[in-house]
Design a protein around this motif. Sequence first.
Motif, PDB file in Angstrom:
ATOM      1  N   ARG A  39       1.027  -0.727  -0.002  1.00  0.00           N
ATOM      2  CA  ARG A  39      -0.269  -0.340   0.065  1.00  0.00           C
ATOM      3  C   ARG A  39       0.797   0.777   0.052  1.00  0.00           C
ATOM      4  N   GLN A  40       1.871   1.558   1.430  1.00  0.00           N
ATOM      5  CA  GLN A  40       2.513   2.321   1.152  1.00  0.00           C
ATOM      6  C   GLN A  40       3.407   2.314  -0.796  1.00  0.00           C
ATOM      7  N   ALA A  41       4.157   1.491  -1.332  1.00  0.00           N
ATOM      8  CA  ALA A  41       4.519   1.564  -2.515  1.00  0.00           C
ATOM      9  C   ALA A  41       3.456   1.695  -3.348  1.00  0.00           C
ATOM     10  N   GLN A  42       2.501   1.317  -3.538  1.00  0.00           N
ATOM     11  CA  GLN A  42       1.688   2.310  -4.784  1.00  0.00           C
ATOM     12  C   GLN A  42       0.717   3.970  -4.348  1.00  0.00           C
ATOM     13  N   GLU A  43       0.695   4.221  -2.996  1.00  0.00           N
ATOM     14  CA  GLU A  43       0.877   5.552  -2.808  1.00  0.00           C
ATOM     15  C   GLU A  43       1.754   6.425  -3.063  1.00  0.00           C
ATOM     16  N   GLU A  44       3.412   5.831  -2.779  1.00  0.00           N
ATOM     17  CA  GLU A  44       4.793   6.400  -3.602  1.00  0.00           C
ATOM     18  C   GLU A  44       4.351   7.090  -4.926  1.00  0.00           C
ATOM     19  N   ARG A  45       3.806   5.693  -5.424  1.00  0.00           N
ATOM     20  CA  ARG A  45       3.818   5.724  -7.279  1.00  0.00           C
ATOM     21  C   ARG A  45       2.851   6.362  -7.561  1.00  0.00           C
ATOM     22  N   GLY A  46       1.534   6.785  -6.990  1.00  0.00           N
ATOM     23  CA  GLY A  46       0.491   7.690  -6.999  1.00  0.00           C
ATOM     24  C   GLY A  46       0.811   9.159  -6.937  1.00  0.00           C
ATOM     25  N   SER A  49       3.267  10.196  -9.169  1.00  0.00           N
ATOM     26  CA  SER A  49       2.515  10.035 -11.490  1.00  0.00           C
ATOM     27  C   SER A  49       1.971  11.276 -11.181  1.00  0.00           C
ATOM     28  N   ARG A  50       1.462  11.735 -10.190  1.00  0.00           N
ATOM     29  CA  ARG A  50       0.370  12.828  -9.961  1.00  0.00           C
ATOM     30  C   ARG A  50       0.730  14.370 -10.485  1.00  0.00           C
ATOM     31  N   PRO A  51       0.075  14.453 -11.541  1.00  0.00           N
ATOM     32  CA  PRO A  51       0.291  15.690 -11.905  1.00  0.00           C
ATOM     33  C   PRO A  51       0.554  16.984 -11.172  1.00  0.00           C
ATOM     34  N   PRO A  52       2.068  18.462 -11.131  1.00  0.00           N
ATOM     35  CA  PRO A  52       1.440  19.052 -10.637  1.00  0.00           C
ATOM     36  C   PRO A  52       0.547  20.117  -9.748  1.00  0.00           C
ATOM     37  N   VAL A  53      -0.250  21.292  -9.613  1.00  0.00           N
ATOM     38  CA  VAL A  53      -0.508  21.869  -9.132  1.00  0.00           C
ATOM     39  C   VAL A  53      -0.493  22.982 -11.011  1.00  0.00           C
ATOM     40  N   PRO A  54      -1.431  23.721 -11.099  1.00  0.00           N
ATOM     41  CA  PRO A  54      -0.816  24.133 -12.378  1.00  0.00           C
ATOM     42  C   PRO A  54      -1.580  26.083 -11.706  1.00  0.00           C
ATOM     43  N   ASP A  55      -0.613  26.705 -11.682  1.00  0.00           N
ATOM     44  CA  ASP A  55      -0.541  28.047 -11.478  1.00  0.00           C
ATOM     45  C   ASP A  55      -1.833  28.489 -11.491  1.00  0.00           C
TER      46      ASP A  55
END
Length: 173
Positions: A39-46, A49-55
């Motif tokens: 679960r921790q590895a999956q959260e870290e991958r998520g 891979s999450r897109p950065p917050v736009p400005d």
Amino acid sequence: MFDNSRDLPDDLERLQTLRIWHALWLERIDRKAAELRRRQAQEERGRASRPPVPDWILELSRATGHPLAVHVGDCGMAGRRRRPVGQDEARRILATTGVPACPICRPDTSLHIAGLASPTMVALVRRPPRIGRRSQAKQLRSDHPVGDAKSLITCNDRQGRRTSTPLPTGRRR
């Protein structure tokens, strides 16, 4: 420390039972630890891979898809329908299209643009000002050619237009 043989049973059958019981618990603990590692590895991958917050964010109308307001990227007041925009596009939208800046996060201040749309929530909602029911009814009654003002009922029809109908005879409001 654990060499004390007085806390263990003396017969082989009970010792074997304790050994099996502890082996089952160790297996259960190992399964839980492996699940937590997964679960921790999956959260870290998520997170990776999450897109950065736009400005900058352009909030869009749910009904028409037209722009409602410009927000800073992490503003909590932005609706669910949104589109990330760049700094130049955010400036252009605020300066030329008349789309208001969010009054909470104030992107016009962050973009160093002054004197644009008024930062009020009314500008974001874009609804006409509401008139009380009584004043609307009085206005409709005074404009209505049939009957006196007290003998009319005003309501909305299915298309949202205000209509006036005469009250049944014998009953006054």
